[in-house]
Design an enzyme around this catalytic site. Sequence first.
Site, mmCIF file in Angstrom:
data_model
loop_
_atom_site.group_PDB
_atom_site.id
_atom_site.type_symbol
_atom_site.label_atom_id
_atom_site.label_comp_id
_atom_site.label_asym_id
_atom_site.label_seq_id
_atom_site.Cartn_x
_atom_site.Cartn_y
_atom_site.Cartn_z
ATOM 1 N N HIS A 94 2.461 -0.752 -3.369
ATOM 2 C CA HIS A 94 1.862 -0.866 -2.043
ATOM 3 C C HIS A 94 0.341 -0.922 -2.180
ATOM 4 O O HIS A 94 -0.207 -0.353 -3.120
ATOM 5 C CB HIS A 94 2.215 0.347 -1.170
ATOM 6 C CG HIS A 94 3.685 0.618 -1.098
ATOM 7 N ND1 HIS A 94 4.206 1.883 -1.140
ATOM 8 C CD2 HIS A 94 4.750 -0.220 -0.992
ATOM 9 C CE1 HIS A 94 5.519 1.825 -1.055
ATOM 10 N NE2 HIS A 94 5.874 0.558 -0.973
ATOM 11 N N TYR A 113 0.846 13.425 -0.976
ATOM 12 C CA TYR A 113 -0.284 12.504 -1.015
ATOM 13 C C TYR A 113 -1.059 12.583 0.287
ATOM 14 O O TYR A 113 -0.508 12.708 1.368
ATOM 15 C CB TYR A 113 0.125 11.077 -1.384
ATOM 16 C CG TYR A 113 1.077 10.373 -0.454
ATOM 17 C CD1 TYR A 113 0.619 9.412 0.436
ATOM 18 C CD2 TYR A 113 2.445 10.634 -0.501
ATOM 19 C CE1 TYR A 113 1.500 8.739 1.260
ATOM 20 C CE2 TYR A 113 3.328 9.963 0.318
ATOM 21 C CZ TYR A 113 2.840 9.012 1.200
ATOM 22 O OH TYR A 113 3.711 8.354 2.030
#
Length: 180
Positions: A61, A127
């Site tokens: 991504h 994250y």
Amino acid sequence: MPSITPFQPIPDVLLVELRPFADERGRFTETFRKEWFPQRAWHNIQSNRSDSRAGVLRGLHYHFNQVDYWYVVSGRIRVGLADLRRSADTFRCTATIDMDAAESRGLFIPVGVAHGFLALTDVTLIYIVDNYYDGGDEYGLAWNDPEVVVPWNSMSEPVLSGRDAANPQFRDIPGEKLPL
């Protein structure tokens, strides 16, 4: 303060060697401070948790408006990186790095660097991103692209989401869909 060093071969990716403090009660580790990364404003901080089974591959991504900061809470991953910033000296450069919860490491991934991970064990990844989720800023690159080869090392049949399985090859990404 942790030791923060550029990760080669993509020096805008930063490896953060954290400093855990342990005693007979256990361990404490400060995992993130926005001050460690003065190059970003960190206004809209969002924290996420990802749990994956061994063999799952998430990615690749990339974003135009978001950086990621990763910290493995449990388990082990192999992070794959591909620099898709057209103006970078490291354009199309790829690398991997293994991260293990026992190592107390963080990883800062800048805008325009495609990223993903292979769960080498069952894993929990936290994250932090510097912008709230925006589906319009989600782009992908095939994990096994033949032109931008991420060195996953002998991994051929990962478990992928439908979205990640449909990520395009590099040759099929229009120039305007690649970061500057």
